[in-house]
Design an enzyme around this catalytic site. Structure first.
Site, mmCIF file in Angstrom:
data_model
loop_
_atom_site.group_PDB
_atom_site.id
_atom_site.type_symbol
_atom_site.label_atom_id
_atom_site.label_comp_id
_atom_site.label_asym_id
_atom_site.label_seq_id
_atom_site.Cartn_x
_atom_site.Cartn_y
_atom_site.Cartn_z
ATOM 1 N N ASN A 245 0.470 -0.734 0.055
ATOM 2 C CA ASN A 245 -0.187 -0.116 0.369
ATOM 3 C C ASN A 245 0.696 1.308 0.016
ATOM 4 O O ASN A 245 2.440 1.134 -0.187
ATOM 5 C CB ASN A 245 -1.009 0.054 1.329
ATOM 6 C CG ASN A 245 -0.327 -0.534 2.597
ATOM 7 O OD1 ASN A 245 0.761 -0.080 2.749
ATOM 8 N ND2 ASN A 245 -1.348 -0.754 3.732
ATOM 9 N N GLN B 150 -12.935 -3.250 -9.103
ATOM 10 C CA GLN B 150 -11.859 -2.532 -8.450
ATOM 11 C C GLN B 150 -11.555 -1.102 -8.031
ATOM 12 O O GLN B 150 -10.936 -0.733 -7.544
ATOM 13 C CB GLN B 150 -10.981 -2.491 -9.898
ATOM 14 C CG GLN B 150 -10.801 -3.986 -10.884
ATOM 15 C CD GLN B 150 -9.767 -5.094 -9.639
ATOM 16 O OE1 GLN B 150 -9.472 -4.089 -9.610
ATOM 17 N NE2 GLN B 150 -10.630 -5.659 -9.392
ATOM 18 N N HIS C 31 -11.052 -1.110 -3.969
ATOM 19 C CA HIS C 31 -9.802 -1.190 -3.407
ATOM 20 C C HIS C 31 -9.794 -0.112 -3.088
ATOM 21 O O HIS C 31 -8.652 0.544 -2.205
ATOM 22 C CB HIS C 31 -8.841 -1.579 -5.279
ATOM 23 C CG HIS C 31 -8.580 -2.545 -5.009
ATOM 24 N ND1 HIS C 31 -7.545 -3.780 -4.128
ATOM 25 C CD2 HIS C 31 -8.914 -3.010 -6.056
ATOM 26 C CE1 HIS C 31 -7.558 -4.983 -5.170
ATOM 27 N NE2 HIS C 31 -8.164 -4.883 -5.909
ATOM 28 N N GLU D 275 -2.810 -1.678 -14.951
ATOM 29 C CA GLU D 275 -2.311 -2.917 -14.488
ATOM 30 C C GLU D 275 -3.421 -4.287 -15.066
ATOM 31 O O GLU D 275 -2.379 -4.961 -15.304
ATOM 32 C CB GLU D 275 -2.149 -2.392 -13.216
ATOM 33 C CG GLU D 275 -2.264 -3.832 -12.618
ATOM 34 C CD GLU D 275 -2.274 -3.457 -10.944
ATOM 35 O OE1 GLU D 275 -1.744 -3.839 -9.192
ATOM 36 O OE2 GLU D 275 -2.784 -1.939 -11.090
ATOM 37 N N HIS D 276 -3.971 -4.244 -14.873
ATOM 38 C CA HIS D 276 -5.296 -5.531 -14.695
ATOM 39 C C HIS D 276 -6.130 -4.455 -16.249
ATOM 40 O O HIS D 276 -6.585 -2.932 -16.107
ATOM 41 C CB HIS D 276 -6.395 -5.417 -13.726
ATOM 42 C CG HIS D 276 -5.658 -5.234 -12.368
ATOM 43 N ND1 HIS D 276 -5.504 -4.395 -11.706
ATOM 44 C CD2 HIS D 276 -4.889 -6.257 -12.139
ATOM 45 C CE1 HIS D 276 -4.903 -4.412 -10.740
ATOM 46 N NE2 HIS D 276 -4.816 -5.981 -10.879
ATOM 47 N N ASP E 288 -6.146 -11.542 -8.244
ATOM 48 C CA ASP E 288 -6.393 -11.158 -7.242
ATOM 49 C C ASP E 288 -6.196 -11.915 -6.334
ATOM 50 O O ASP E 288 -5.431 -11.599 -4.906
ATOM 51 C CB ASP E 288 -7.599 -10.064 -6.940
ATOM 52 C CG ASP E 288 -7.584 -8.789 -7.205
ATOM 53 O OD1 ASP E 288 -6.088 -8.381 -7.864
ATOM 54 O OD2 ASP E 288 -8.238 -8.026 -7.602
ATOM 55 N N HIS F 226 38.999 10.247 -23.705
ATOM 56 C CA HIS F 226 38.407 9.670 -23.919
ATOM 57 C C HIS F 226 39.179 9.175 -25.917
ATOM 58 O O HIS F 226 39.759 8.198 -25.592
ATOM 59 C CB HIS F 226 37.050 9.197 -24.705
ATOM 60 C CG HIS F 226 36.698 9.249 -23.192
ATOM 61 N ND1 HIS F 226 36.042 10.357 -21.978
ATOM 62 C CD2 HIS F 226 35.233 8.091 -22.760
ATOM 63 C CE1 HIS F 226 35.282 9.321 -21.317
ATOM 64 N NE2 HIS F 226 35.185 8.716 -21.543
#
Length: 234
Positions: free
Chosen positions: A5, A50, A53, A120-121, A154, A213
């Site tokens: 979380n 969802q 959440h 995400e989903h 989930d 270099h």
């Protein structure tokens, strides 16, 4: 360490650099792609599932059907109102402040919109699931068809569910064993094989103003090929 979380996210931010972490995850987010064949009640139920959440968990519906969009918008408030108090408060805030319902002209525009959001989903409730599976590119986890739901992922279906949030699915996937692997590179060159590389390195370095270099390349060309001339300046 998984997403956790907001407190876990802050702990990971503080420790980043001292220990390895997978990512600093933002609020969970979910997107549903649905066409005219989708069941509006199931779509609305999945969105609410969802949204509960947290108050800042975005849920998005992308559809090619005005009728479906209007029906889902009509159904969601009643589904939220029927939840227990804490869940209801979270879902109300998420729906009010972060939800979007987007109507597109066709499935290609829907897919492009989904890839831009990189959820995400990602759930697809539409015809021709094989087309969607082949077309979609940016998501944490994909749920194909009405018969599955993000809630399965989930809680019980077994796919990895430590997933990229906040659009990071554009460039990374979920937590896996690969996150715990360190990738290293190495190189070895022959004198002849590195001749062109050395000359290019010298020119690029001088263009960038990095003379030391360039000289690291020069000295090798001078040692290995003393009788040859090279263009080492641009």
């Amino acid at each position: 360490m998984g997403p956790g979380n907001q407190f876990v996210a802050e702990a990971k931010r503080i420790l980043y650099g001292r220990v390895g972490i997978d990512m600093i995850a933002g609020p969970t987010d979910s997107l549903i792609l649905a066409d005219e064949t989708a069941d509006a009640f199931i779509v609305a139920t999945d969105l609410v599932s969802q949204a509960e959440h947290g108050y800042n968990s975005p849920v998005w519906l992308v559809t090619s059907s005005n009728e479906l969009a209007e029906k889902v918008i009509e159904l969601v408030p009643g589904l939220i109102a029927d939840l227990p108090e804490t869940n209801r408060v979270n879902a109300e805030a998420a729906w009010r402040d972060y939800a979007e319902v987007i109507v597109c002209s066709d499935r290609e525009v829907m897919a492009a919109t989904s890839d831009e959001y990189a959820p995400e989903h990602l759930t697809v409730q539409a015809a021709d699931l094989d087309w969607w599976r082949g077309r979609l590119r940016c998501y944490g986890s994909l749920f194909l068809g009405e018969e599955t739901t993000v809630s399965y992922g989930d809680k019980a279906s077994g796919t990895n569910h430590v997933l990229p949030t906040s659009g990071s699915a554009r460039y990374t996937g979920g937590l896996s064993v690969h996150k715990y692997m360190k990738i290293v590179t190495w190189q070895q060159a022959t004198r002849e094989g590195a001749k062109d590389v050395a000359a290019a390195t010298a020119r690029i370095s001088r263009l960038e103003g990095m003379e030391a270099h360039a000289r690291a390349a020069d000295v090798r060309l001078q040692k290995y090929f003393p009788d040859e001339k090279f263009d080492l300046h641009l």
